[in-house]
Design a protein around this motif. Structure first.
Motif, PDB file in Angstrom:
ATOM      1  N   GLU A  84      28.049   3.453 -17.933  1.00  0.00           N
ATOM      2  CA  GLU A  84      26.907   2.683 -17.434  1.00  0.00           C
ATOM      3  C   GLU A  84      27.351   1.425 -16.694  1.00  0.00           C
ATOM      4  O   GLU A  84      26.682   0.961 -15.769  1.00  0.00           O
ATOM      5  CB  GLU A  84      25.992   2.321 -18.615  1.00  0.00           C
ATOM      6  CG  GLU A  84      24.575   1.997 -18.225  1.00  0.00           C
ATOM      7  CD  GLU A  84      23.673   1.850 -19.443  1.00  0.00           C
ATOM      8  OE1 GLU A  84      22.475   2.156 -19.318  1.00  0.00           O
ATOM      9  OE2 GLU A  84      24.156   1.432 -20.510  1.00  0.00           O
ATOM     10  N   ASP A  85      28.526   0.866 -17.075  1.00  0.00           N
ATOM     11  CA  ASP A  85      29.000  -0.364 -16.428  1.00  0.00           C
ATOM     12  C   ASP A  85      29.687  -0.105 -15.100  1.00  0.00           C
ATOM     13  O   ASP A  85      30.169  -1.035 -14.435  1.00  0.00           O
ATOM     14  CB  ASP A  85      29.946  -1.125 -17.359  1.00  0.00           C
ATOM     15  CG  ASP A  85      31.207  -0.329 -17.713  1.00  0.00           C
ATOM     16  OD1 ASP A  85      31.413   0.762 -17.138  1.00  0.00           O
ATOM     17  OD2 ASP A  85      31.995  -0.788 -18.572  1.00  0.00           O
ATOM     18  N   GLY A  86      29.794   1.181 -14.705  1.00  0.00           N
ATOM     19  CA  GLY A  86      30.372   1.513 -13.405  1.00  0.00           C
ATOM     20  C   GLY A  86      31.778   2.056 -13.455  1.00  0.00           C
ATOM     21  O   GLY A  86      32.259   2.632 -12.468  1.00  0.00           O
ATOM     22  N   ALA A  87      32.446   1.913 -14.593  1.00  0.00           N
ATOM     23  CA  ALA A  87      33.808   2.435 -14.707  1.00  0.00           C
ATOM     24  C   ALA A  87      33.774   3.960 -14.854  1.00  0.00           C
ATOM     25  O   ALA A  87      32.866   4.520 -15.469  1.00  0.00           O
ATOM     26  CB  ALA A  87      34.510   1.811 -15.911  1.00  0.00           C
ATOM     27  N   GLU A  88      34.775   4.617 -14.267  1.00  0.00           N
ATOM     28  CA  GLU A  88      34.817   6.073 -14.359  1.00  0.00           C
ATOM     29  C   GLU A  88      35.159   6.491 -15.782  1.00  0.00           C
ATOM     30  O   GLU A  88      35.994   5.884 -16.455  1.00  0.00           O
ATOM     31  CB  GLU A  88      35.841   6.639 -13.387  1.00  0.00           C
ATOM     32  CG  GLU A  88      35.763   8.146 -13.254  1.00  0.00           C
ATOM     33  CD  GLU A  88      36.527   8.667 -12.043  1.00  0.00           C
ATOM     34  OE1 GLU A  88      36.537   9.903 -11.847  1.00  0.00           O
ATOM     35  OE2 GLU A  88      37.092   7.839 -11.301  1.00  0.00           O
ATOM     36  N   VAL A  89      34.511   7.567 -16.247  1.00  0.00           N
ATOM     37  CA  VAL A  89      34.711   8.060 -17.608  1.00  0.00           C
ATOM     38  C   VAL A  89      36.168   8.474 -17.794  1.00  0.00           C
ATOM     39  O   VAL A  89      36.753   9.137 -16.931  1.00  0.00           O
ATOM     40  CB  VAL A  89      33.765   9.243 -17.888  1.00  0.00           C
ATOM     41  CG1 VAL A  89      34.098   9.911 -19.211  1.00  0.00           C
ATOM     42  CG2 VAL A  89      32.322   8.777 -17.880  1.00  0.00           C
ATOM     43  N   ASP A  90      36.756   8.068 -18.935  1.00  0.00           N
ATOM     44  CA  ASP A  90      38.169   8.334 -19.182  1.00  0.00           C
ATOM     45  C   ASP A  90      38.487   9.825 -19.146  1.00  0.00           C
ATOM     46  O   ASP A  90      39.431  10.262 -18.480  1.00  0.00           O
ATOM     47  CB  ASP A  90      38.577   7.763 -20.555  1.00  0.00           C
ATOM     48  CG  ASP A  90      38.394   6.250 -20.610  1.00  0.00           C
ATOM     49  OD1 ASP A  90      38.520   5.613 -19.555  1.00  0.00           O
ATOM     50  OD2 ASP A  90      38.100   5.740 -21.703  1.00  0.00           O
ATOM     51  N   LYS A  91      37.723  10.595 -19.894  1.00  0.00           N
ATOM     52  CA  LYS A  91      37.937  12.041 -19.946  1.00  0.00           C
ATOM     53  C   LYS A  91      36.722  12.718 -19.332  1.00  0.00           C
ATOM     54  O   LYS A  91      35.626  12.637 -19.870  1.00  0.00           O
ATOM     55  CB  LYS A  91      38.132  12.508 -21.393  1.00  0.00           C
ATOM     56  CG  LYS A  91      39.387  11.953 -22.050  1.00  0.00           C
ATOM     57  CD  LYS A  91      39.515  12.456 -23.486  1.00  0.00           C
ATOM     58  CE  LYS A  91      40.775  11.904 -24.141  1.00  0.00           C
ATOM     59  NZ  LYS A  91      40.926  12.367 -25.545  1.00  0.00           N
ATOM     60  N   ASP A  92      36.937  13.354 -18.207  1.00  0.00           N
ATOM     61  CA  ASP A  92      35.830  13.987 -17.492  1.00  0.00           C
ATOM     62  C   ASP A  92      35.186  15.054 -18.382  1.00  0.00           C
ATOM     63  O   ASP A  92      35.849  16.032 -18.767  1.00  0.00           O
ATOM     64  CB  ASP A  92      36.351  14.623 -16.202  1.00  0.00           C
ATOM     65  CG  ASP A  92      35.242  15.327 -15.446  1.00  0.00           C
ATOM     66  OD1 ASP A  92      34.289  14.651 -15.034  1.00  0.00           O
ATOM     67  OD2 ASP A  92      35.313  16.565 -15.306  1.00  0.00           O
ATOM     68  N   PRO A  93      33.896  14.897 -18.739  1.00  0.00           N
ATOM     69  CA  PRO A  93      33.267  15.854 -19.650  1.00  0.00           C
ATOM     70  C   PRO A  93      33.182  17.263 -19.090  1.00  0.00           C
ATOM     71  O   PRO A  93      33.273  18.238 -19.833  1.00  0.00           O
ATOM     72  CB  PRO A  93      31.874  15.257 -19.890  1.00  0.00           C
ATOM     73  CG  PRO A  93      31.651  14.304 -18.773  1.00  0.00           C
ATOM     74  CD  PRO A  93      32.991  13.798 -18.368  1.00  0.00           C
ATOM     75  N   LEU A  94      33.038  17.376 -17.769  1.00  0.00           N
ATOM     76  CA  LEU A  94      32.969  18.706 -17.185  1.00  0.00           C
ATOM     77  C   LEU A  94      34.316  19.414 -17.311  1.00  0.00           C
ATOM     78  O   LEU A  94      34.372  20.611 -17.635  1.00  0.00           O
ATOM     79  CB  LEU A  94      32.544  18.622 -15.720  1.00  0.00           C
ATOM     80  CG  LEU A  94      32.408  19.960 -14.991  1.00  0.00           C
ATOM     81  CD1 LEU A  94      31.407  20.870 -15.692  1.00  0.00           C
ATOM     82  CD2 LEU A  94      32.000  19.737 -13.537  1.00  0.00           C
ATOM     83  N   SER A  95      35.397  18.693 -17.092  1.00  0.00           N
ATOM     84  CA  SER A  95      36.721  19.298 -17.243  1.00  0.00           C
ATOM     85  C   SER A  95      36.959  19.715 -18.695  1.00  0.00           C
ATOM     86  O   SER A  95      37.544  20.774 -18.965  1.00  0.00           O
ATOM     87  CB  SER A  95      37.809  18.302 -16.809  1.00  0.00           C
ATOM     88  OG  SER A  95      37.659  17.975 -15.432  1.00  0.00           O
ATOM     89  N   GLN A  96      36.484  18.893 -19.617  1.00  0.00           N
ATOM     90  CA  GLN A  96      36.662  19.226 -21.026  1.00  0.00           C
ATOM     91  C   GLN A  96      35.941  20.526 -21.395  1.00  0.00           C
ATOM     92  O   GLN A  96      36.517  21.412 -22.033  1.00  0.00           O
ATOM     93  CB  GLN A  96      36.136  18.079 -21.900  1.00  0.00           C
ATOM     94  CG  GLN A  96      37.021  16.847 -21.901  1.00  0.00           C
ATOM     95  CD  GLN A  96      36.449  15.771 -22.805  1.00  0.00           C
ATOM     96  OE1 GLN A  96      35.372  15.226 -22.560  1.00  0.00           O
ATOM     97  NE2 GLN A  96      37.159  15.470 -23.874  1.00  0.00           N
ATOM     98  N   VAL A  97      34.691  20.623 -21.003  1.00  0.00           N
ATOM     99  CA  VAL A  97      33.922  21.793 -21.400  1.00  0.00           C
ATOM    100  C   VAL A  97      34.384  23.034 -20.637  1.00  0.00           C
ATOM    101  O   VAL A  97      34.334  24.151 -21.162  1.00  0.00           O
ATOM    102  CB  VAL A  97      32.407  21.535 -21.240  1.00  0.00           C
ATOM    103  CG1 VAL A  97      31.982  21.544 -19.785  1.00  0.00           C
ATOM    104  CG2 VAL A  97      31.588  22.546 -22.051  1.00  0.00           C
ATOM    105  N   GLU A  98      34.868  22.871 -19.405  1.00  0.00           N
ATOM    106  CA  GLU A  98      35.430  24.001 -18.662  1.00  0.00           C
ATOM    107  C   GLU A  98      36.688  24.513 -19.352  1.00  0.00           C
ATOM    108  O   GLU A  98      36.912  25.732 -19.446  1.00  0.00           O
ATOM    109  CB  GLU A  98      35.746  23.581 -17.227  1.00  0.00           C
ATOM    110  CG  GLU A  98      34.539  23.491 -16.311  1.00  0.00           C
ATOM    111  CD  GLU A  98      34.059  24.860 -15.839  1.00  0.00           C
ATOM    112  OE1 GLU A  98      34.503  25.891 -16.405  1.00  0.00           O
ATOM    113  OE2 GLU A  98      33.233  24.905 -14.925  1.00  0.00           O
ATOM    114  N   ALA A  99      37.518  23.586 -19.838  1.00  0.00           N
ATOM    115  CA  ALA A  99      38.731  23.996 -20.553  1.00  0.00           C
ATOM    116  C   ALA A  99      38.367  24.762 -21.834  1.00  0.00           C
ATOM    117  O   ALA A  99      39.013  25.759 -22.191  1.00  0.00           O
ATOM    118  CB  ALA A  99      39.583  22.771 -20.891  1.00  0.00           C
ATOM    119  N   GLN A 100      37.317  24.297 -22.494  1.00  0.00           N
ATOM    120  CA  GLN A 100      36.870  24.985 -23.698  1.00  0.00           C
ATOM    121  C   GLN A 100      36.361  26.390 -23.372  1.00  0.00           C
ATOM    122  O   GLN A 100      36.630  27.340 -24.105  1.00  0.00           O
ATOM    123  CB  GLN A 100      35.779  24.160 -24.385  1.00  0.00           C
ATOM    124  CG  GLN A 100      36.271  22.840 -24.950  1.00  0.00           C
ATOM    125  CD  GLN A 100      35.132  21.918 -25.353  1.00  0.00           C
ATOM    126  OE1 GLN A 100      33.970  22.310 -25.352  1.00  0.00           O
ATOM    127  NE2 GLN A 100      35.476  20.675 -25.668  1.00  0.00           N
TER     128      GLN A 100
END
Length: 528
Positions: A84-100
């Motif tokens: 929300e503060d503008g910083a990019e998310v550390d671990k991309d959630p889409l990449s995580q769920v795609e890996a799963q």
């Protein structure tokens, strides 16, 4: 309510509060044909650290949905995820769920080489997800489940499923095999009958919980509890009778119709100080009454029972019975005269309690019953949920016939069948065909008139309720009020009085637990 493997996981079994919140939200809102495996531990990408798939949903038709849960608000812009503060998310959630998804595919591809196409992905948070730019490639907005969408979880999951044009069903065998592979210690019967049994047990628990709250109303002396079909009125009345017996009180448990009286007597079997009897039958044999004179040969049944009532009124002071507590089931069937007689049956030296349960929506006998209020000296309460009828039946009752709201989402009830007929011959043929479509579960044929009941008994060899072990039951809706059965074929005759038609439909429809067919003329079918 979805089925969780394992069931009812506590908060401490989840990595963070957000994951537990999403789990609870889906668990309580999805239909019972969804199975949910939370916190599924698997070794991903050949790494040496264990990772968890946050939530995996399984469905025979809709396949699998992998859900990655985040605990924070997110913003999506330019195909990337930001805090929300503008910083990019550390671990991309889409990449995580795609890996799963890729890893899960590897685990299951020996079962089905096309399994990848049957695994959908989603990203969820109990916070907010704001999309201010393009979504990542191949990600649809339906796959982002934030607080707004999770307010209606069933709709959100449905939108996710149907946003994919390439839906490939798992089928029952693959569904069960995958559960065995991913949850080998589960003891779930995943057959339709097994899932239905789980759903019915949950309905029963809800019913018990809701009626339990009102049992303590028996501290009062005059109580009337109203509620729609399936709300637990008879359960509450039986509980009151048992509580009164435990207090050492003499109890009369009464109703109008014989089948309900017989069923209630079975529930209260073994309580020697509880008299269970339909009220007219009680008046016929009440101790102290002189014998009733014989009537004319071939006397019509309703005339006979009217003579029983008049005889009891005339000699009422001679009845020697006296009760501490009187409990009335289906109170809307009792006339003011009957209620006055009940008052006189109370022992002047006892606690003088009368408890009644009823459903004004089923006042098809037109007895003149009115809802008693606090001004009359009565404590009033209401049971508000239908915990008996399957969703399609409960929806018809609620939307068109004035029934109670239903939390039920049990999925294995067939849709309501509506059949139009225009003659007696068509009625007989339609009922015969409807029976041919039913399985082995108990089925009743219910009618709104005795004329149609007698026609069907004669032509098709049906039996009265008391002979239910010997054949198919055929009764009027009047006679089986308060009871229920898995499957009902309801035959409704034309009725000019629309309020009367509504009450008859309400009483008949609400007898069916899971499967219902309505047979009638155009004017009736148009109503439902």
């Amino acid at each position: 309510m979805a089925i969780s493997l394992p069931e009812n996981l506590p908060r401490h079994r989840f990595r963070h509060k957000a994951e537990f919140e999403v789990y609870q939200c889906l668990l309580t809102s999805l239909r019972d044909d969804w199975v949910m495996i939370p916190s599924l531990e698997m070794r991903l990408d050949g790494s040496f650290s264990d990772r968890e798939m946050d939530i995996l949903l399984l469905h025979r038709i809709h396949g699998l949905i992998l859900i990655e849960v985040k605990s924070f608000p997110m913003r999506v812009e330019g195909g990337r995820f930001f805090y929300e503060d503008g910083a990019e998310v550390d671990k991309d959630p889409l990449s995580q769920v795609e890996a799963q998804r890729n890893f899960l595919t590897q685990q299951l591809k020996d079962l089905d080489p096309q399994i990848y196409a049957k695994i959908r992905i989603a990203i969820a948070t109990p916070a907010t997800i704001k999309v201010t730019g393009e979504l990542p490639r191949l990600l649809r907005s339906e796959q982002l489940l934030d607080s707004a969408k999770l307010a209606e979880p069933d709709e959100a999951i449905s939108n996710l499923v149907f946003s994919d044009r390439y839906t490939v069903a798992l089928g029952p065998e693959m569904f069960e095999t995958i559960i065995e592979r991913l949850a080998p210690n589960a003891t779930l019967d995943t057959s339709p009958a097994g899932i239905r049994a789980i759903a019915r047990a949950r309905m029963e628990r809800r019913l018990e919980t809701e009626t339990k709250v009102l049992e303590s109303l028996d501290e009062n002396h005059r109580v009337l509890v109203t509620g729609g079909a399936g709300s637990g009125k008879t359960r509450l009345a039986v509980a009151w009778a048992r509580r009164a017996s435990a207090r050492g009180e003499r109890v009369l448990y009464t109703c109008y119709n014989d089948p309900l009286g017989i069923a209630s007597a079975k529930e209260l079997d073994g309580f020697e100080d509880i008299t269970v009897s339909p009220f007219l039958r009680y008046l016929k044999t009440a101790p102290g009454l002189p014998p009733l004179e014989s009537g004319p040969e071939g006397e019509i049944t309703r005339f006979y029972w009217k003579r029983v009532e008049n005889h009891a009124v005339e000699h009422f002071s001679e009845i020697t019975d006296a009760f501490d507590t009187i409990i009335v089931d289906e109170a809307q069937d009792f006339s003011p005269i009957w209620l006055a007689m009940l008052e006189e049956l109370l022992d002047p030296e006892g606690p003088r309690r009368i408890f009644m349960v009823g459903d004004p929506g089923q006042s098809i006998r037109r007895t003149g019953f009115r809802l008693l209020t606090n001004r009359d000296g009565w404590m009033r309460a209401e049971l508000v949920s239908n915990n008996r009828n399957a969703p399609a039946i409960a929806s018809l009752l609620r939307q068109k016939l004035g029934g109670a709201a239903s939390p039920n989402v049990e999925p294995y009830a067939t849709e309501i069948v509506r059949t139009t007929v225009a003659s007696d011959e068509e009625v007989v043929a339609a009922v015969e065909a409807a029976l041919g479509r039913r399985g082995d579960d108990p089925t009743w044929v219910l009618t709104t008139t005795s004329t149609t009941r007698d026609l069907l008994r004669w032509r098709l060899g049906f039996v009265e309720w008391e002979g239910r072990e010997q054949g198919t039951v055929c009764e009027t809706v009047y006679r089986v009020k308060g009871l229920e059965v898995d499957q009902v074929i309801l035959v409704v005759d034309a009725e000019e009085d629309q309020e009367r038609l509504r009450q008859l439909l309400y009483s008949g429809v609400s007898r069916a637990l899971e499967d219902l067919e309505i047979i009638g003329p155009d004017s009736v079918i148009a109503r439902v």
